[in-house]
Design a protein around this motif. Structure first.
Motif, short mmCIF file in Angstrom:
data_model
loop_
_atom_site.label_atom_id
_atom_site.label_comp_id
_atom_site.label_asym_id
_atom_site.label_seq_id
_atom_site.Cartn_x
_atom_site.Cartn_y
_atom_site.Cartn_z
N PHE A 1 0.82 -1.11 0.04
CA PHE A 1 -0.10 0.03 0.06
C PHE A 1 0.92 1.17 -0.01
O PHE A 1 1.94 1.27 0.71
N SER A 2 0.39 2.30 -0.74
CA SER A 2 1.23 3.55 -0.90
C SER A 2 1.85 4.08 0.40
O SER A 2 2.90 4.36 0.80
N GLY A 3 0.70 4.23 1.42
CA GLY A 3 1.26 4.94 2.77
C GLY A 3 2.35 4.19 3.41
O GLY A 3 3.17 4.61 4.01
N THR A 4 2.12 2.96 3.41
CA THR A 4 3.33 1.97 4.07
C THR A 4 4.37 2.06 3.29
O THR A 4 5.62 2.36 3.77
N GLN A 5 4.36 1.96 1.99
CA GLN A 5 5.59 2.26 1.24
C GLN A 5 6.28 3.47 1.27
O GLN A 5 7.59 3.68 1.09
N ASN A 6 5.51 4.66 1.48
CA ASN A 6 6.05 5.96 1.85
C ASN A 6 7.07 5.80 3.08
O ASN A 6 8.14 6.27 3.18
N VAL A 7 6.51 5.16 4.04
CA VAL A 7 7.33 5.09 5.35
C VAL A 7 8.54 4.20 5.20
O VAL A 7 9.65 4.67 5.59
N LEU A 8 8.56 3.12 4.31
CA LEU A 8 9.38 2.38 4.20
C LEU A 8 10.63 2.80 3.28
O LEU A 8 11.68 2.71 3.52
N ILE A 9 10.23 3.65 2.43
CA ILE A 9 11.01 4.30 1.55
C ILE A 9 12.02 5.22 2.34
O ILE A 9 13.26 5.48 2.04
N VAL A 10 11.52 6.01 3.10
CA VAL A 10 11.98 6.99 4.18
C VAL A 10 13.12 6.07 4.94
O VAL A 10 14.42 6.55 5.15
N LEU A 11 12.65 4.96 5.57
CA LEU A 11 13.44 4.04 6.53
C LEU A 11 14.71 3.81 5.45
O LEU A 11 15.99 3.77 5.87
N GLU A 12 14.57 3.30 4.23
CA GLU A 12 15.39 2.61 3.43
C GLU A 12 16.57 3.92 3.08
O GLU A 12 17.81 3.54 3.12
N GLU A 13 16.06 5.11 2.80
CA GLU A 13 16.80 6.11 2.29
C GLU A 13 17.77 6.75 3.52
O GLU A 13 18.92 7.08 3.39
N LEU A 14 17.35 6.58 4.75
CA LEU A 14 18.05 7.01 5.94
C LEU A 14 19.24 6.13 5.96
O LEU A 14 20.30 6.48 6.72
N LYS A 15 19.19 4.90 5.63
CA LYS A 15 20.52 3.78 5.73
C LYS A 15 21.60 4.53 4.75
O LYS A 15 22.60 4.39 5.05
N THR A 16 21.14 5.32 3.78
CA THR A 16 22.47 5.67 2.91
C THR A 16 22.96 6.95 3.72
O THR A 16 24.04 7.38 3.08
N ILE A 17 22.67 7.52 4.64
CA ILE A 17 23.24 8.74 5.33
C ILE A 17 23.51 8.16 6.57
O ILE A 17 23.96 8.96 7.49
N GLY A 18 23.95 6.83 6.74
CA GLY A 18 24.33 6.26 8.09
C GLY A 18 23.38 6.10 9.03
O GLY A 18 23.71 5.86 10.12
N LEU A 19 22.16 6.28 8.99
CA LEU A 19 21.29 6.14 10.07
C LEU A 19 20.45 4.94 9.84
O LEU A 19 19.26 5.05 9.25
N ASP A 20 20.75 3.91 10.57
CA ASP A 20 20.05 2.66 10.47
C ASP A 20 19.12 2.38 11.27
O ASP A 20 19.49 2.27 12.39
N VAL A 21 17.73 2.77 11.09
CA VAL A 21 16.76 2.56 11.79
C VAL A 21 16.15 1.35 12.00
O VAL A 21 15.85 0.74 11.06
N PRO A 22 16.21 0.59 13.10
CA PRO A 22 15.48 -0.82 13.10
C PRO A 22 14.19 -0.81 13.15
O PRO A 22 13.28 -0.04 13.95
N TYR A 23 13.51 -1.67 12.41
CA TYR A 23 12.06 -1.64 12.14
C TYR A 23 11.57 -3.05 11.46
O TYR A 23 12.38 -3.72 11.10
N GLU A 24 10.46 -2.83 11.95
CA GLU A 24 9.56 -4.37 11.30
C GLU A 24 8.23 -3.97 10.61
O GLU A 24 7.77 -3.11 11.35
N VAL A 25 7.77 -4.94 9.72
CA VAL A 25 6.42 -4.42 9.24
C VAL A 25 5.56 -5.53 9.64
O VAL A 25 6.02 -6.69 9.77
N VAL A 26 4.14 -5.04 10.35
CA VAL A 26 3.72 -5.80 11.05
C VAL A 26 2.18 -5.87 10.11
O VAL A 26 1.73 -4.92 9.74
N THR A 27 2.09 -6.87 9.29
CA THR A 27 1.06 -6.81 8.29
C THR A 27 -0.45 -7.05 8.93
O THR A 27 -0.80 -7.85 9.69
N VAL A 28 -0.98 -5.83 8.71
CA VAL A 28 -2.50 -5.98 8.92
C VAL A 28 -3.56 -6.52 8.08
O VAL A 28 -3.56 -6.18 6.72
N ASP A 29 -4.46 -7.50 8.36
CA ASP A 29 -5.11 -8.34 7.21
C ASP A 29 -6.23 -7.52 6.93
O ASP A 29 -7.49 -7.65 7.47
#
Length: 92
Positions: free
Chosen positions: A28-56
């Motif tokens: 879903f696009s809203g979840t993708q937006n959050v995940l994109i930001v989290l992955e982009e943060l890795k490129t600047i050295g800020l590795d934020v630990p996260y997990e996705v909990v799927t909502v049925d």
């Protein structure tokens, strides 16, 4: 939205043993937006630990009384949780 999430994660991700949980559906696009930001943060050295909990969503888990009470009173996704903080407004 990206800058707002970046500042949020930069501020809160420095605590030890902090894992962000994103409740939603990965494609879903809203979840993708959050995940994109989290992955982009890795490129600047800020590795934020996260997990996705799927909502049925197919079985209306987002409209369940417990979800509405504890997570998001309008039954929307995604929801970002980093106890004790719950961020429910992630749509921009």
């Amino acid at each position: 939205m990206g800058k707002t999430l970046y500042l949020f994660f930069r501020e809160f991700a420095t605590s030890d043993n902090m894992v962000f949980k994103i409740y939603g559906v990965k494609n879903f696009s809203g979840t993708q937006n959050v995940l994109i930001v989290l992955e982009e943060l890795k490129t600047i050295g800020l590795d934020v630990p996260y997990e996705v909990v799927t909502v049925d969503m197919a079985n209306a888990a987002h409209k369940d009384a417990e979800y509405l009470q504890k997570m998001q009173p309008f039954g929307q996704t995604p929801v970002l949780v980093c106890l004790p903080l719950i961020v429910i407004k992630l749509h921009y």
